[in-house]
Design a protein around this motif. Structure first.
Motif, mmCIF file in Angstrom:
data_model
loop_
_atom_site.group_PDB
_atom_site.id
_atom_site.type_symbol
_atom_site.label_atom_id
_atom_site.label_comp_id
_atom_site.label_asym_id
_atom_site.label_seq_id
_atom_site.Cartn_x
_atom_site.Cartn_y
_atom_site.Cartn_z
ATOM 1 N N ILE A 181 0.702 -6.453 -0.621
ATOM 2 C CA ILE A 181 1.115 -5.127 -0.152
ATOM 3 C C ILE A 181 -0.159 -4.320 0.014
ATOM 4 O O ILE A 181 -0.922 -4.155 -0.942
ATOM 5 C CB ILE A 181 2.060 -4.432 -1.144
ATOM 6 N N PRO A 205 1.702 2.757 2.531
ATOM 7 C CA PRO A 205 1.784 1.354 2.946
ATOM 8 C C PRO A 205 1.513 1.212 4.442
ATOM 9 O O PRO A 205 1.908 2.076 5.236
ATOM 10 C CB PRO A 205 3.224 0.958 2.601
ATOM 11 N N VAL A 232 8.190 -6.820 4.121
ATOM 12 C CA VAL A 232 8.219 -7.247 2.726
ATOM 13 C C VAL A 232 7.813 -8.713 2.667
ATOM 14 O O VAL A 232 7.835 -9.433 3.667
ATOM 15 C CB VAL A 232 9.615 -7.045 2.099
ATOM 16 N N GLN A 240 9.359 -6.433 -5.816
ATOM 17 C CA GLN A 240 8.482 -6.512 -4.652
ATOM 18 C C GLN A 240 8.099 -7.928 -4.248
ATOM 19 O O GLN A 240 7.745 -8.147 -3.095
ATOM 20 C CB GLN A 240 7.198 -5.711 -4.920
#
Length: 754
Positions: free
Chosen positions: A65, A72, A77, A310
């Motif tokens: 990430i 971001p 993802v 995540q």
């Protein structure tokens, strides 16, 4: 113009990627692969002149990430795409110009294990993968200033690192997040990183760096629970109302140190989630985080805390939430995040029959749940790229989504996994598990993914570049099958997986071997390899002759194996002699009728039976079988509440498998009647040949080919059928209707009454 624009868009990414001249070093935070905490990295840099453009090139494995000045750089993802890391590494390209300020800036990243450092234990032994190492990344940020000068910010020992609140992350188990260990503002410029350590320069994972040209994984839908109930003092049960791949976002308020355990499952047992379901392949060690479990530890305070895992994903419909202290939860406490590769929509189908429409949606839901960087079998127990699952479901993907780039990437993965002698493992990417070239463990019903999907990309996309790229590997694989065959009968491998009535493996393996030879011959002719074209056509003829010598009686014009899979295999693979075609079709139809329209075949039969019936005068029977709600059959699942397709007819195993779903492609090709023409691939020319089944009053499909939108829609008006067809510019279509002469349709809209 549209064709020119298509070509320009295809070329543009390659133009951008060609500018990369990698420098700097790979960095990590530790050499200990058993270290569980996810690392943070950051670097402050200065832009002292007016900036024209800033592009970040990033390869971070397993997952990364990236942030610039606390924001971001993407909504994707589970970046990076999964490959065999010691053979091939993907990198992403992010335009970060708008995120930069004049003067000081900070770039920051968090890394997760992903497939690169699997720390849990299962039968596939990814914890022993030859590429396994600690998460690491390579970043080049190319700054182009308005005065024409350039500067590159690279990863090296000047970056700083530490660990944060993510205490553990793993694909098969889940994530542990301790909010008490959060570092507020760690990815922002003002944060004081004086206590952080210098990053460790380290080795590359070993693979060649290539751009990730397929879409990233995205949140494609947000799902609200349909119900929640408190099943005990410390446990709540959430029903998301549908089965899908992804995670949930938890919103909770409570005391510091309160542990919230989220367990994800597909089925219930005695009113609670069935914790044993789908765990048969796990080999968890003592103290290891359980299968499909996330843990959140609260930091406490007056506000509501939010947690989203995540670096993992799950397959589930139900979520159990247990707490170690009194916490109040309701339907607003959880939100499901449906993860899938971010393919754009390509096609849509609808009809007048509610069951057909539910089956269509279930196939799409299963497909989306099973394409996360690679085509997978299921999103919970395995998450593996099983080759048969991929090629059997590929047409579902190509009709419904712009998925070709994903398949091109995965075909590269197959070549990376292919053994020097041509053998292809059963799962791709492979850590070596399932690669037994001596025994041909999985056989051509599995390994044929390489030639079959390559052929589909030619048929649907007109893609000869991928064909050329894969040709030698396909030929090598087919030659391996020839070396392992006995008098052109291939006796090994897996067969009609998950069937109720078994079909002999040599029967289906030899049929797939035959089709491989046919495809090599066709590809050779397309690529101008005329000697190969002749040689493999001759090989196909020898296989066909041997197959019919082994299984076919010319006197009775019948096969000696008469399962539904066997009969449809001979029809689908075009092995049945022409004089026996009608008799074989009639045998198949009688078998389905005698079985009360229920399925007794497995994964191969689900691909072969429907078109074998409908293409030969029995579409009504095919429809009846498809929509019959008795056991066993597709509609039986739907009638009992399924929103996705199962791995097996009884529903004992996973409830989100795609490999029984080829009927979804059959809807487009048969009920709407849109069919590609291999003589003019990519839908330069195509056929419109719908079958007006009595069970439907209307059916409609649209499909976005590379030339534009194709539409085929029909409806009953009194005793007539009105058919509307849309043919894109620069293409033609041939209308084929039973009992009618073929009619050529030019580009434009057409309305016909039949």
């Amino acid at each position: 113009m549209q064709r020119i624009l298509f070509c320009l868009l295809c070329c543009l990414p390659g133009f951008l990627y060609a500018q990369v001249n990698w420098s700097g070093s790979w960095i990590t935070n530790t050499t200990d692969t058993t270290a569980t905490k996810a690392p943070f990295f950051r670097k402050v840099f200065h832009t002292g002149k007016p900036l024209q453009r800033a592009v970040a090139y990033v390869s971070g494995v397993g997952y990364h990430i990236l942030y610039v000045n606390g924001k971001p750089v993407t909504d994707a993802v589970l970046e990076q795409g999964y490959t065999r890391y010691d053979k091939r590494l993907l990198y992403n390209t992010y335009d970060i110009t708008a995120l930069l300020a004049s003067g000081d800036n900070v770039v920051a990243a968090e890394l997760g294990n992903g497939w690169y450092n699997v720390q849990s234990h299962a039968v596939w032994e990814f914890h022993k993968a030859p590429w396994r190492n600690t998460p690491r990344m390579l970043i080049n940020i190319l700054l182009t200033y308005k005065d024409g000068s350039k500067e590159t910010i690279v990863t090296d020992r000047s970056w700083k690192c530490t660990t944060g609140p993510s205490q553990y992350n793993n694909l098969y188990t889940g994530e542990i997040y301790d909010a008490r260990a959060e570092l507020p503002g760690w990815n922002k410029l003002a944060y004081n990183d004086a206590s952080w350590q210098p990053a460790l320069e380290t080795n590359s994972p070993g693979g060649i760096l290539v751009p990730q040209e397929m879409p990233s994984i995205k949140i494609i839908r947000r799902i609200k629970p349909v119900s929640v109930k408190q099943v005990s003092k410390d446990e709540y049960l959430f029903d998301m109302g549908q089965n899908f791949a992804g995670v949930v976002t938890l919103k909770v308020k409570g005391a510091a140190g309160t542990k919230v355990t989220l367990s994800y499952r597909e089925v219930l047992k005695d009113g609670k989630i069935d914790l044993a379901h789908n765990t048969e392949h796990m080999r968890s060690w003592p103290g290891e985080l359980p299968f499909q479990t996330d843990i959140y530890i609260l930091k406490g305070g007056a506000g509501t805390e939010t947690f989203t895992p995540q670096f993992t994903y799950h397959g589930f419909q139900y979520v159990s939430v247990k707490t170690t202290a009194d916490v109040k939860l309701d339907k607003t406490s959880l939100e499901g995040l449906f993860y899938s590769t971010g393919f754009e929509e390509a096609g849509h189908f609808t009809s007048s029959d509610p069951m057909i429409n539910k089956l269509y949606e279930a196939a799409r839901q299963s497909y989306r749940s099973n394409f996360l960087s690679i085509p997978t079998d299921c999103p919970q127990r395995e998450k593996n790229g099983w080759t048969a699952d991929a090629h059997i479901s590929a047409e579902i993907g190509l009709w419904n989504y712009k998925s070709a780039s994903g398949y091109r990437k995965w075909l590269n993965d197959i070549r990376d996994a292919q053994a020097p002698n041509g053998a292809i493992p059963g799962i791709v990417p492979s850590n070596g598990w399932g690669s037994d070239s001596r025994d041909y463990t999985f056989g051509p019903a599995w390994g044929s993914a390489l030639p079959i999907i390559t052929w589909y990309l030619y048929l649907y996309e007109g893609d000869t570049a991928t064909m050329r790229e894969n040709y030698d590997a396909i030929k090598k694989y087919t030659d391996l099958l020839t070396s392992g065959a006995e008098n052109y009968i291939f006796k090994k491998g897996l067969g009609d997986w998950m069937s109720i009535v078994e079909t002999p493996v040599p029967f289906t393996s030899t049929a797939c071997y035959y089709t491989d030879a046919v495809l090599v011959s066709k590809m050779a002719r397309i690529l101008g390899k005329n000697e190969d074209a002749v040689a493999y056509a001759a090989l196909a003829e020898k296989i066909s002759t041997a197959f019919n010598k082994e299984y076919y009686d010319p006197q009775t014009m019948q096969y000696n194996v008469t399962t539904a899979t066997a009969l449809s295999t001979t029809i689908y693979h075009k092995l049945v002699p022409e004089p026996a075609l009608n008799k074989t079709v009639a045998q198949l139809a009688k078998k389905i009728s005698d079985n009360h329209y229920h399925a007794d075949f497995g994964v191969l039969g689900t691909k072969y039976v429907l078109p074998s019936l409908s293409d030969n005068g029995h579409v009504e029977l095919a429809m009846k079988m498809l929509t019959d709600t008795g056991y066993a059959g597709w509609a039986h699942w739907i009638a009992h509440g399924a929103t996705t397709l199962f791995e097996d007819w009884p529903g004992q195993y996973t409830h989100n498998h795609i490999f029984f779903g080829d009927y979804c492609a059959w809807f487009y090709k048969t009920l709407a009647g849109i069919r590609p023409d291999e003589a003019a691939p990519g839908f330069k020319h195509f056929f419109i040949q719908p079958l007006f089944v009595s069970q439907l009053t209307f059916a409609k499909a649209d499909y976005q080919c590379r030339y534009g939108k194709i539409v085929s829609a029909w409806k009953r008006v009194g005793k007539q059928v009105v058919l509307e067809v849309e043919v894109p510019a620069n293409t033609t279509a041939t209308l084929r209707l039973q009992g009618k002469e073929d009619q050529l349709l030019q580009a434009g809209k057409h309305k016909l009454t039949i």
